[in-house]
Motif scaffolding. Sequence first.
Motif, mmCIF file in Angstrom:
data_model
loop_
_atom_site.group_PDB
_atom_site.id
_atom_site.type_symbol
_atom_site.label_atom_id
_atom_site.label_comp_id
_atom_site.label_asym_id
_atom_site.label_seq_id
_atom_site.Cartn_x
_atom_site.Cartn_y
_atom_site.Cartn_z
ATOM 1 N N ALA A 84 31.070 31.550 47.565
ATOM 2 C CA ALA A 84 32.091 31.533 46.507
ATOM 3 C C ALA A 84 32.947 32.792 46.529
ATOM 4 O O ALA A 84 34.189 32.720 46.466
ATOM 5 N N ALA A 85 32.315 33.946 46.612
ATOM 6 C CA ALA A 85 33.081 35.198 46.601
ATOM 7 C C ALA A 85 33.980 35.306 47.826
ATOM 8 O O ALA A 85 35.114 35.815 47.739
ATOM 9 N N PHE A 86 33.528 34.807 48.966
ATOM 10 C CA PHE A 86 34.319 34.903 50.196
ATOM 11 C C PHE A 86 35.504 33.936 50.152
ATOM 12 O O PHE A 86 36.591 34.247 50.668
ATOM 13 N N ARG A 87 35.327 32.774 49.518
ATOM 14 C CA ARG A 87 36.472 31.860 49.356
ATOM 15 C C ARG A 87 37.523 32.472 48.448
ATOM 16 O O ARG A 87 38.737 32.339 48.695
ATOM 17 N N ALA A 88 37.077 33.155 47.410
ATOM 18 C CA ALA A 88 38.043 33.821 46.517
ATOM 19 C C ALA A 88 38.798 34.915 47.264
ATOM 20 O O ALA A 88 40.017 35.079 47.068
ATOM 21 N N ASP A 89 38.110 35.658 48.112
ATOM 22 C CA ASP A 89 38.793 36.689 48.899
ATOM 23 C C ASP A 89 39.810 36.071 49.848
ATOM 24 O O ASP A 89 40.894 36.638 50.079
ATOM 25 N N VAL A 90 39.483 34.910 50.424
ATOM 26 C CA VAL A 90 40.426 34.242 51.317
ATOM 27 C C VAL A 90 41.672 33.802 50.542
ATOM 28 O O VAL A 90 42.812 33.982 51.004
ATOM 29 N N ASP A 91 41.482 33.237 49.355
ATOM 30 C CA ASP A 91 42.635 32.808 48.552
ATOM 31 C C ASP A 91 43.506 34.000 48.168
ATOM 32 O O ASP A 91 44.745 33.913 48.191
ATOM 33 N N ALA A 95 47.422 34.620 49.294
ATOM 34 C CA ALA A 95 48.526 34.868 48.365
ATOM 35 C C ALA A 95 49.264 36.146 48.735
ATOM 36 O O ALA A 95 50.507 36.205 48.660
ATOM 37 N N ALA A 96 48.532 37.181 49.140
ATOM 38 C CA ALA A 96 49.181 38.429 49.550
ATOM 39 C C ALA A 96 50.046 38.212 50.777
ATOM 40 O O ALA A 96 51.134 38.798 50.900
ATOM 41 N N LEU A 97 49.587 37.359 51.691
ATOM 42 C CA LEU A 97 50.404 37.071 52.879
ATOM 43 C C LEU A 97 51.684 36.351 52.488
ATOM 44 O O LEU A 97 52.777 36.669 52.998
ATOM 45 N N GLN A 98 51.603 35.383 51.572
ATOM 46 C CA GLN A 98 52.797 34.659 51.145
ATOM 47 C C GLN A 98 53.787 35.602 50.454
ATOM 48 O O GLN A 98 55.012 35.496 50.644
ATOM 49 N N ARG A 99 53.272 36.522 49.648
ATOM 50 C CA ARG A 99 54.140 37.490 48.985
ATOM 51 C C ARG A 99 54.836 38.396 50.008
ATOM 52 O O ARG A 99 56.025 38.690 49.883
ATOM 53 N N SER A 100 54.096 38.793 51.040
ATOM 54 C CA SER A 100 54.683 39.658 52.068
ATOM 55 C C SER A 100 55.724 38.896 52.883
ATOM 56 O O SER A 100 56.767 39.468 53.262
ATOM 57 N N GLU A 101 55.467 37.627 53.153
ATOM 58 C CA GLU A 101 56.453 36.846 53.902
ATOM 59 C C GLU A 101 57.725 36.642 53.092
ATOM 60 O O GLU A 101 58.846 36.635 53.649
ATOM 61 N N ALA A 140 55.903 44.869 58.891
ATOM 62 C CA ALA A 140 54.573 45.476 59.007
ATOM 63 C C ALA A 140 53.641 44.995 57.895
ATOM 64 O O ALA A 140 52.449 44.770 58.109
ATOM 65 N N ALA A 141 54.180 44.817 56.693
ATOM 66 C CA ALA A 141 53.366 44.337 55.573
ATOM 67 C C ALA A 141 52.868 42.921 55.838
ATOM 68 O O ALA A 141 51.726 42.565 55.490
ATOM 69 N N VAL A 142 53.698 42.081 56.463
ATOM 70 C CA VAL A 142 53.275 40.720 56.803
ATOM 71 C C VAL A 142 52.142 40.751 57.825
ATOM 72 O O VAL A 142 51.150 40.022 57.709
ATOM 73 N N ASN A 143 52.273 41.589 58.850
ATOM 74 C CA ASN A 143 51.209 41.686 59.857
ATOM 75 C C ASN A 143 49.897 42.185 59.239
ATOM 76 O O ASN A 143 48.813 41.699 59.575
ATOM 77 N N GLU A 144 50.003 43.135 58.325
ATOM 78 C CA GLU A 144 48.801 43.639 57.664
ATOM 79 C C GLU A 144 48.158 42.543 56.811
ATOM 80 O O GLU A 144 46.926 42.384 56.802
ATOM 81 N N ALA A 145 48.973 41.784 56.109
ATOM 82 C CA ALA A 145 48.438 40.702 55.270
ATOM 83 C C ALA A 145 47.762 39.635 56.128
ATOM 84 O O ALA A 145 46.734 39.061 55.742
ATOM 85 N N ARG A 146 48.313 39.340 57.308
ATOM 86 C CA ARG A 146 47.702 38.367 58.194
ATOM 87 C C ARG A 146 46.339 38.867 58.692
ATOM 88 O O ARG A 146 45.378 38.086 58.797
ATOM 89 N N ALA A 147 46.261 40.162 59.018
ATOM 90 C CA ALA A 147 44.991 40.721 59.479
ATOM 91 C C ALA A 147 43.937 40.679 58.376
ATOM 92 O O ALA A 147 42.767 40.361 58.635
ATOM 93 N N ILE A 148 44.349 40.986 57.146
ATOM 94 C CA ILE A 148 43.396 40.935 56.027
ATOM 95 C C ILE A 148 42.915 39.502 55.807
ATOM 96 O O ILE A 148 41.732 39.247 55.555
ATOM 97 N N LEU A 149 43.832 38.542 55.922
ATOM 98 C CA LEU A 149 43.444 37.148 55.759
ATOM 99 C C LEU A 149 42.451 36.727 56.849
ATOM 100 O O LEU A 149 41.459 36.029 56.567
ATOM 101 N N ALA A 150 42.715 37.144 58.092
ATOM 102 C CA ALA A 150 41.792 36.795 59.183
ATOM 103 C C ALA A 150 40.404 37.387 58.930
ATOM 104 O O ALA A 150 39.388 36.732 59.184
ATOM 105 N N ARG A 151 40.370 38.621 58.418
ATOM 106 C CA ARG A 151 39.078 39.240 58.120
ATOM 107 C C ARG A 151 38.348 38.502 57.001
ATOM 108 O O ARG A 151 37.125 38.284 57.077
ATOM 109 N N ARG A 152 39.079 38.105 55.975
ATOM 110 C CA ARG A 152 38.455 37.370 54.877
ATOM 111 C C ARG A 152 37.972 35.994 55.342
ATOM 112 O O ARG A 152 36.902 35.537 54.911
#
Length: 376
Positions: A84-91, A95-101, A140-152
């Motif tokens: 559950a906690a990991f799904r919330a982190d993915v969501d 959202a952070a990636l969409q905001r950066s895009e 750069a913010a978009v690339n960072e958000a994508r990396a965070i999403l991949a980690r989550r």
Amino acid sequence: MIAALALAMTACSAPEATPEATPRVSVVTVGPQVVQRDDELPGRVAAVRTAQIRAQVGGIVQRRLFDQGAEVSAGQALFQIDPAAFRADVDSALAALQRSEAALGRSRVQSQRLHALAAAQAVSQQHRDDASAEYEQARAAVNEARAILARRQLDLRYATVSAPIAGRIDQALVTEGALVGVADAEPMAVVQQIDQVYVDVRQPAAQLESLQRSAGGGELPVTIIGAAGRPLPERGQMLFSGINVDARTGDVILRILVDNPQRQLLPGMYVRAKVPRGAPASALTVPQQAVLRSAGGQAYAWVIGGDGKAVIRTLEVDGSVDRQWLVRTGLKAGEKVVVEGQERLQEGVVVDARDWQMPVASASASAGAVQAGSKG
């Protein structure tokens, strides 16, 4: 008259002297045989591959997804950690990636507009440069958000603990409801690949050269004797890679690779390995019961000469193979050695020699040993 009759009867009942009987013995004619010398060494079984199942993320174990002691395949799910906690982190990361895009799209349009105005000299060069920098920061913010999403997403995947190798899994070391983490000292379970196993044995380093010469640059076949004392049908292969000499004992630790389709050999089990000592060779052999020992430990045997008389012959033996002593010195091919009846012999006495009949079980074993030596 009565006294005379008694004297006559006493004289008639006196036993007559009989000549001493010729001792009867069983003999065997010594001849060379091709034998394979083996060293029976103790060894310990080890798995070909061992994997400790550990959690790569922290959480509460929800379910165990395997049967303890069963065979598992590589990639099979073993434990489920509460996701559950990991799904919330993915969501949140999505959202952070969409905001950066979205910010990147706005910066792109702004940069293009200011470039056009700067070309018409409607805005200063400074405004155009600031817009370009903001655009690059947005990228750069978009690339960072994508990396965070991949980690989550990776953490969410790690919530399902899988088997890294195929093999047999031991009992579970954690239960449902247990809290596990990356820094845990104990694993959650252990998977061992045992369709093939290693048997590690020790042998004096002085015999290593003869073993390598016998192998002829290839792998040396070895017979493995199981815990029940019976040889296994699968032959092991001696591996000469990674040999180390124990400085305390002077022994080398040799590794034998054995196929284990029936899973008879388990890691940690003690077995015995028959390691060939050199190539098959011709040697004089006699049954073990034909060789006696003096009070000082000297080996000897009774030999029947050409005149039919028994003589004692001192021997030098060099080990045994399947209840047969290997005679190094003291006998010649064609001589007759007493196998049974030695207790009735004296030096120089004439004997009645009969051929010794080998027991059926011993004969079968000896024939198999000679045949195995010839094939080797």
